[in-house]
Design a protein around this motif. Structure first.
Motif, mmCIF file in Angstrom:
data_model
loop_
_atom_site.group_PDB
_atom_site.id
_atom_site.type_symbol
_atom_site.label_atom_id
_atom_site.label_comp_id
_atom_site.label_asym_id
_atom_site.label_seq_id
_atom_site.Cartn_x
_atom_site.Cartn_y
_atom_site.Cartn_z
ATOM 1 N N UNK B 57 2.538 -3.494 10.712
ATOM 2 C CA UNK B 57 1.667 -2.480 11.314
ATOM 3 C C UNK B 57 2.453 -1.693 12.363
ATOM 4 N N UNK B 58 3.239 -2.405 13.168
ATOM 5 C CA UNK B 58 3.949 -1.723 14.257
ATOM 6 C C UNK B 58 5.128 -0.878 13.762
ATOM 7 N N UNK B 59 5.634 -1.203 12.582
ATOM 8 C CA UNK B 59 6.702 -0.371 12.016
ATOM 9 C C UNK B 59 6.173 0.996 11.592
ATOM 10 N N UNK B 60 4.924 1.017 11.138
ATOM 11 C CA UNK B 60 4.339 2.289 10.684
ATOM 12 C C UNK B 60 4.423 2.433 9.179
ATOM 13 N N UNK B 64 5.476 7.603 5.935
ATOM 14 C CA UNK B 64 5.775 8.445 7.099
ATOM 15 C C UNK B 64 7.225 8.255 7.531
ATOM 16 N N UNK B 65 7.650 6.984 7.594
ATOM 17 C CA UNK B 65 9.027 6.705 8.024
ATOM 18 C C UNK B 65 10.001 7.358 7.044
ATOM 19 N N UNK B 68 10.183 11.130 7.358
ATOM 20 C CA UNK B 68 10.954 11.556 8.529
ATOM 21 C C UNK B 68 12.457 11.323 8.312
ATOM 22 N N UNK B 69 12.779 10.230 7.612
ATOM 23 C CA UNK B 69 14.200 9.984 7.301
ATOM 24 C C UNK B 69 14.705 11.092 6.377
ATOM 25 N N UNK B 310 -2.123 4.110 9.937
ATOM 26 C CA UNK B 310 -1.800 4.566 11.293
ATOM 27 C C UNK B 310 -0.844 5.736 11.247
ATOM 28 N N UNK B 311 -0.916 6.608 12.259
ATOM 29 C CA UNK B 311 0.017 7.732 12.289
ATOM 30 C C UNK B 311 1.429 7.276 12.620
ATOM 31 N N UNK B 312 2.409 8.182 12.479
ATOM 32 C CA UNK B 312 3.810 7.820 12.684
ATOM 33 C C UNK B 312 4.102 7.411 14.118
ATOM 34 N N UNK B 313 3.889 8.319 15.045
ATOM 35 C CA UNK B 313 4.118 7.986 16.445
ATOM 36 C C UNK B 313 2.800 8.242 17.146
ATOM 37 N N UNK B 314 2.324 7.294 17.843
ATOM 38 C CA UNK B 314 1.033 7.507 18.484
ATOM 39 C C UNK B 314 1.010 6.949 19.876
ATOM 40 N N UNK B 315 0.031 7.352 20.605
ATOM 41 C CA UNK B 315 -0.122 6.819 21.944
ATOM 42 C C UNK B 315 -1.009 5.597 21.883
#
Lengths: 89, 317
Positions: B57-60, B64-65, B68-69, B310-315
């Motif tokens: 989950x925390x990797x995303x 999306x990853x 972006x790569x 979950x989105x790629x980078x989130x708050x």
């Protein structure tokens, strides 16, 4: 610093406010590397594993100074908006 | 690496379309990150299963990853842009300067195309090689046309041999290219409908006559222009980072260049030809995508949706 260390450092410095989707850190680092702002080097650890450490370049330091200054201006402006009393006598 | 992480990394490999050396580096880095993360989570008291789930989950989302790569690596340098545009500019210049009928220039152009293609193919298939590769298929097409000039009986004998062999060769090249990325196959094949369009305009019967030569003379500037349009397409394609923009660019450029071909042939190509050419263009565009999907089918086990919401980078909320 290496990727995982950067994630932890960011989390610690923001007191847990910023939590990245950790996998997305690497594309960001690789973009910075392609722009010449950081450079990555593989290093062998004593246990035989390899890690990629990132170092900021001179170009990266110059860019950082510009970005930091812009962010500071932005933060000051926001502060003036949300705390108008703080700036007026 | 557990099965979950193997699937996760496979999914990233599939979508990020990196060269083997870049892929190795990116995947090694992610593997090290996963090992560090799992170590930290199990040290904090989580069970192995919980640690795996939390880590994923925390990797995303792998999509999306990987996207972006892809965007971090997909932009070609200006040197690559120049190299990739070169074959189109070369053929554009041959027609724009009316050098197409000089056997010397043609030989130089074709030798350069074949030499550069072979060099690029054996040196890791860099992104710029695919536009050259498309033109290196021209001699195969030329052999097919020459077969039409054999004595009647020989043509009937040779064509049934030529067609399966040429198709097999073309399919082999498309498969090899699609293994890297189907978009490069489409890029490689993009000039084919354009060349067929011009060929139909200058030689409606399929045979070169005096009329065909006159037609080439009168159409040469526009033939040159269509190749220069292809060169600009390739240059823009290589500089774009986003995949959807690259796909859109190829589709729009293909349609516009074909429209240009039909427009400047002054009625030599009728509506039926235009529709036929459009079908060829969409075939050229979509067949590599379908082939790639088929080639990869079964290799990737679908990623569990529960990890992808979950989105790629989130708050942190």
């Amino acid at each position: 610093m290496y990727g995982y260390q950067i994630v932890k450092e960011l989390e610690a410095r923001s007191q847990g406010y910023f939590k990245f989707k950790e996998g997305t850190l690497y594309p960001a680092l690789h973009r910075l590397e392609k722009s010449g702002l950081v450079t990555g080097k593989w290093q062998m650890l004593p246990n035989g594993r390899q890690r990629r450490y990132y170092y900021i370049t001179d170009k990266g330091f110059a860019k950082l100074a510009t970005e930091r200054s812009q962010w500071q201006d932005f933060l000051n402006a926001v502060k003036l908006i949300i705390q108008p009393g703080a700036s007026s006598p | 690496m557990t099965q979950e992480f193997t699937h996760y990394l496979e999914s990233i490999k599939y979508t990020s379309k990196l060269s083997p050396s870049d892929e190795r580096e990116v995947i090694s880095e992610l593997e090290t990150h996963i090992e560090d993360k799992l170590q930290e989570l199990t040290d904090s008291g989580l069970s192995e299963g919980e640690a795996i789930d939390t880590c994923l989950v925390q990797l995303g989302s792998p999509t999306t990853v990987a996207r972006q790569i892809y965007e971090a690596y997909s932009q070609g340098s200006w040197k690559h842009v120049l190299l990739a545009s070169m074959p189109h500019l070369l053929f554009g210049a041959l027609f724009a300067l009316n050098w197409w009928h000089h056997i010397g220039w043609l030989t130089i152009a074709l030798s350069l195309v074949l030499g550069t293609t072979v060099y690029g193919w054996w040196h890791g298939k860099p992104n710029w090689v695919f536009s050259w590769l498309g033109y290196s298929l021209l001699p195969v097409l030329a052999v097919g046309i020459l077969l039409l000039y054999l004595p009647k009986g020989w043509s009937l004998l040779a064509i049934p041999v030529y067609l399966p062999l040429a198709s097999w060769w073309l399919l082999h090249i498309i498969i090899q290219t699609a293994k890297k990325d189907w978009l490069f196959s489409s890029l490689m094949l993009l000039p084919i409908p354009i060349i067929i369009g011009w060929f139909l305009a200058i030689s409606p019967t399929g045979r070169f006559t005096e009329y065909s030569i006159q037609q080439i003379y009168s159409l040469a500037p526009w033939i040159g222009l269509s190749f220069i349009t292809l060169a600009l397409t390739i240059a823009t394609f290589l500089r774009l980072r986003q995949r959807y923009l690259k796909i859109g660019l190829l589709a729009v450029s293909g349609i516009l260049t074909l429209t240009l071909v039909v427009y400047y042939t002054n009625g030599q190509l009728n509506t039926l030809s235009f529709v036929g050419l459009m079908i060829v263009m969409w075939g050229v565009f979509l067949i590599p995508a379908l082939l790639e999907r088929r080639l990869r089918h079964g290799r990737i086990i679908p990623w569990k949706r529960r990890h992808t919401d979950s989105p790629g980078i989130g708050q942190h909320a």
